[in-house]
Design a protein around this motif. Structure first.
Motif, PDB file in Angstrom:
ATOM      1  N   HIS A  65       3.527   4.627   1.221  1.00 27.30           N
ATOM      2  CA  HIS A  65       2.596   4.201   0.177  1.00 27.30           C
ATOM      3  C   HIS A  65       1.186   4.009   0.751  1.00 27.30           C
ATOM      4  CE1 HIS A  65       6.228   3.105  -2.259  1.00 27.30           C
ATOM      5  NE2 HIS A  65       5.429   3.506  -3.236  1.00 27.30           N
ATOM      6  N   VAL A  85       4.525  13.256  -0.742  1.00 26.51           N
ATOM      7  CA  VAL A  85       3.245  12.709  -0.280  1.00 26.51           C
ATOM      8  C   VAL A  85       3.210  12.673   1.237  1.00 26.51           C
ATOM      9  CG1 VAL A  85       1.872  10.581  -0.153  1.00 26.51           C
ATOM     10  CG2 VAL A  85       2.694  11.392  -2.369  1.00 26.51           C
ATOM     11  N   GLU A  92      -7.727  10.345  -9.142  1.00 28.76           N
ATOM     12  CA  GLU A  92      -6.332   9.893  -9.061  1.00 28.76           C
ATOM     13  C   GLU A  92      -5.827   9.411 -10.426  1.00 28.76           C
ATOM     14  OE1 GLU A  92      -4.656  10.469  -6.505  1.00 28.76           O
ATOM     15  OE2 GLU A  92      -5.905  10.368  -4.727  1.00 28.76           O
ATOM     16  N   GLN A 124       2.148  13.326  -7.257  1.00 23.79           N
ATOM     17  CA  GLN A 124       1.856  12.231  -6.340  1.00 23.79           C
ATOM     18  C   GLN A 124       1.865  10.884  -7.050  1.00 23.79           C
ATOM     19  OE1 GLN A 124      -1.049  13.028  -3.067  1.00 23.79           O
ATOM     20  NE2 GLN A 124      -1.563  14.863  -4.243  1.00 23.79           N
ATOM     21  N   LYS A 165      -1.028   7.225   1.344  1.00 21.81           N
ATOM     22  CA  LYS A 165      -1.555   8.002   0.211  1.00 21.81           C
ATOM     23  C   LYS A 165      -3.068   8.153   0.354  1.00 21.81           C
ATOM     24  CE  LYS A 165      -1.145   9.460  -4.194  1.00 21.81           C
ATOM     25  NZ  LYS A 165      -2.523   9.543  -4.604  1.00 21.81           N
ATOM     26  N   ASP A 193      -2.474   7.753 -11.514  1.00 20.08           N
ATOM     27  CA  ASP A 193      -2.140   6.368 -11.171  1.00 20.08           C
ATOM     28  C   ASP A 193      -2.675   5.355 -12.177  1.00 20.08           C
ATOM     29  OD1 ASP A 193      -0.743   7.040  -8.877  1.00 20.08           O
ATOM     30  OD2 ASP A 193      -2.516   6.966  -7.600  1.00 20.08           O
ATOM     31  N   ARG A 245       0.648  14.976   3.988  1.00 16.55           N
ATOM     32  CA  ARG A 245      -0.367  14.301   4.825  1.00 16.55           C
ATOM     33  C   ARG A 245      -0.648  15.108   6.093  1.00 16.55           C
ATOM     34  NH1 ARG A 245      -2.621  12.556   1.218  1.00 16.55           N
ATOM     35  NH2 ARG A 245      -1.078  13.769   0.089  1.00 16.55           N
ATOM     36  N   LEU A 273       7.507  10.400  -2.995  1.00 18.81           N
ATOM     37  CA  LEU A 273       7.037   9.727  -1.775  1.00 18.81           C
ATOM     38  C   LEU A 273       7.178  10.638  -0.563  1.00 18.81           C
ATOM     39  CD1 LEU A 273       8.168   5.978  -1.637  1.00 18.81           C
ATOM     40  CD2 LEU A 273       5.870   6.881  -1.301  1.00 18.81           C
TER      41      LEU A 273
END
Length: 695
Positions: free
Chosen positions: A490, A531, A224, A254, A493, A227, A535, A528
């Protein structure tokens, strides 16, 4: 050769290229669902197998305890048990504890327990509010500053440059930040950001410490990577020194934590920093059906000014599935009822409840969906059940298992665990429902975890199983419990479900109202949604409601991010038309709701802020400042009593509207945006008393 074939077989060409890349800098640009965890764990195992690095010399870091636990589980299944897989903070804590005697030389400092206590002391010193919501905002701003390597003296310039909205006057925020650091140092305490700061400083300033660490760890993997914050990048640079044995994996599409200091820049500029780096793009999506993948590509392709490293286009690898559903509703209760009905249908069709999620932008949206699921007798868990290990039955079960591990009964691990848990209430058949069923489900989840461990570890013992439970409890890494997941985008994720419901997709919520006018913030809101879409494995539902409460004014507009995703001929595209109560896509009525007008000039209101105020933003305000002060004080008091953030009681916009319009009865209250039937019942009497000056 058998081991090497096992590590490479079953990988697609791009994954294989990443796994077998030479030792050195490797950047894996991995789209959602493309098998990034499989790729990096196989790469670690491949490097160890080929003798390029010893397993104990590998340090893999990620951003959540859940993700670190997943890395450890995958590596263990590949026979790599000595490699370290931790969060940045957990790795730094371990290193700092080891090197502390040489770096500092005295007794180790403790970690802060309850940062808000120190922030409250600091805020009190400078005369700032010590209400809970204010303290949380101040703590978050201090965390952002430290994550971005912004010292107190530099905060005003950086906040202005980045157009931050400080939680108070800038100079006071600086004073609180400075006082917090002083209080912490005098008490010989460290917060989580200090772990990273001190670890970096220890390696940067003490050559012998750096030499020992770099001899211990030779190979680094960062998951990741989009981030990473400037502080985490500084730690990583200190770990590396002048070496380049680094594998990073991430997806700039993302990036959803910019508000906390995260930046995709190191990922996007990786090949510039390491010109010899191997760069691999993973775009084959194994998670979602082509229909879901197509929608995800449409969402993200509409983003503005996408850098080259973020232009991944997912290619679905699964068999075709159902088309995503779009649905518009008169109001939130109707939307929630339709979601609950569809969830019930999916469960009846065989989709496990634990493989269904309802995702929303802000946690305050969950209440109406919780109520609808409860009324439909559908089990659910909020935010994925992070508090699993705090449940009384689980704590009791762990005590029983720990005691039994001293002299374990004979048998295979799953059967041994089932036998022990039978003593604390695990029966062969589940109870019919209620609390007893929830307790049973928790105990059964522990058995399933034992089955998972036995399948991945030969001769797994009860002692090893108990150690695994302790580690998961510390890391908040719970097993799956049967029940629909309710979570924010959030919080979702890194997770995935067979069926995903994306709800409340209206302007002012997604994108969130305070993002308007800031292109970077708007694009993060778009990511967002991306993301959320990614999912879903198979079933995807996107919905919105024109009014908050049943019978309320239908002034809302669907999110701008949905434009172009559904054809104009689709019934749900006809924003402003009324839909039947069952909310089924295609059920459109003939009525058109009246648009709200400004109470000052009579013009139609379009923007969300104007609708909330009941007037054009440019029209004269009739704000009663004294009433607004009373309303805010009352809100803070009720928020403390209810143990919720202040905005859950009422938003600032709603309080301003009350202070401007001064409603004299219940009808006047419910005419204000943000005051529905439930809030009228709970708070109406108080509000009218405040308006009349009786409180």
């Amino acid at each position: 050769m058998d081991t090497e074939r096992r590590l490479l077989d079953g990988l697609d060409p791009e994954q294989r290229a990443a796994v077998a890349a030479p030792r050195g800098p490797v950047c894996v640009l991995a789209g959602a669902g493309t098998g990034k965890t499989r790729t990096i764990t196989h790469r670690i195992a491949y490097l160890v197998h080929r003798g390029h690095v010893a397993a104990g010399q590998v340090l893999a870091v990620t951003f959540t305890a859940r993700a670190a636990g997943e890395l450890r589980t995958r590596l263990r299944a590949l026979g790599v048990t000595a490699a370290q897989a931790r969060t940045f903070h957990a790795a730094a804590l371990r290193q700092l504890r080891y090197f502390w005697p040489r770096v500092v030389g005295d007794e180790q400092w403790d970690l802060v327990e309850g940062k808000l206590r120190l922030v409250a002391q600091a805020a009190n010193r400078v005369g700032m509010s010590t209400e809970a919501e204010s303290l949380r905002d101040l703590a978050s701003e201090i965390e952002w500053a430290k994550a971005c390597l912004v010292a107190p003296d530099d905060y005003p310039a950086e906040a202005a440059r980045l157009h931050r909205q400080p939680p108070g006057p800038v100079e006071q925020v600086v004073q609180v930040y400075r006082a917090y650091e002083q209080l912490k140092t005098r008490a010989r305490l460290l917060d989580f950001d200090d772990l990273l700061l001190h670890t970096a400083a220890a390696l940067e300033e003490h050559g012998e410490v750096a030499a020992e660490f770099r001899d211990r760890y030779r190979c680094f993997v960062v998951d990741e990577y989009q981030d990473v914050t400037p502080l985490q990048q500084r730690v990583l640079d200190a770990w590396l020194g002048n070496r380049d044995d680094l594998t990073v994996v991430g997806d700039a599409n993302q990036t959803i934590y910019s508000f906390a200091g995260a930046s995709p820049r190191p990922l996007l500029e990786f090949s510039r920093r390491f010109p010899s780096a191997t760069v691999v793009r993973l775009e084959r999506d194994y998670r979602s059906t082509p229909q879901v993948v197509s929608l995800a590509n449409q969402v993200i392709s509409a983003a503005r000014d996408r850098p080259a490293g973020s232009r991944l286009k997912l290619v679905g690898q699964r068999a075709p599935g159902p088309e995503p559903r779009f649905a518009e509703f008169d109001d939130e209760p109707a939307e929630a009822a339709a979601v609950a009905a569809r969830v019930r249908s999916l469960v009846d069709e065989g989709v496990p409840a634990s493989e269904i999620a309802v995702l929303f932008r802000v946690n305050a949206q969950s209440e109406v969906f919780e109520q609808a699921l409860a009324e439909a007798e559908i089990p659910y868990q909020v935010r994925g059940g992070e508090r699993f290990f705090q449940r009384p039955e689980v704590r009791q079960a762990m005590l029983a298992l720990r005691s039994a591990a001293v002299s374990p009964p004979p048998g295979e691990l799953p059967e041994v665990v089932r036998t022990v848990l039978a003593r604390v209430g695990l029966t062969e058949e589940p109870p019919s429902g209620g609390a007893a069923r929830e307790r049973w489900e928790s105990l059964l989840a522990l058995v399933e975890l034992a089955e998972e461990l036995a399948a991945s570890v030969a001769d797994a013992t009860l002692g090893g199983y108990v150690a695994e439970l302790d580690m998961r409890a510390e890391a908040q890494h719970p097993p799956t419990v049967e029940g629909v997941t309710l979570a924010s985008l959030h919080a979702a994720k890194g997770l995935e479900w067979d069926a995903v419901f994306l709800v409340g997709l209206v302007e002012g919520t997604l994108p969130i109202q305070h993002a308007d006018g800031d292109n970077a913030a708007i694009e993060e809101e778009r990511r967002l949604l991306y993301v959320g879409v990614t999912r879903a494995r198979e079933h995807l539902w996107l919905s919105w409601a024109l009014a908050r409460t049943a019978g309320g004014r239908r002034y809302r507009r669907r999110s701008r991010f949905l434009h172009g995703l559904l054809p104009d001929s689709h019934p749900a595209a006809r924003t402003g038309q009324t839909r039947q109560r069952d909310g089924g896509p295609g059920s459109v009525g003939r009525r058109t709701p009246s648009k709200p007008r400004c109470r000052v000039c009579g013009e139609f209101l379009v923007d969300t802020p104007a609708v909330k105020l009941g007037r054009c933003v440019d029209c004269p305000s009739t704000l009663d400042e004294e009433l607004l002060t009373r309303l805010r004080a009352w809100r803070s008091e009720r928020a403390r009593e209810l143990k919720v953030p202040a905005f859950v009681v009422f938003t600032d916009a709603t309080l301003v509207a009350i202070a401007e319009q001064r409603p004299t009865d219940s009808a006047g209250l419910v005419a204000i945006s943000g005051i529905g039937a439930s809030k009228l019942d709970r708070f109406g009497a108080d509000l009218l008393a405040l308006v009349h000056g009786d409180r």
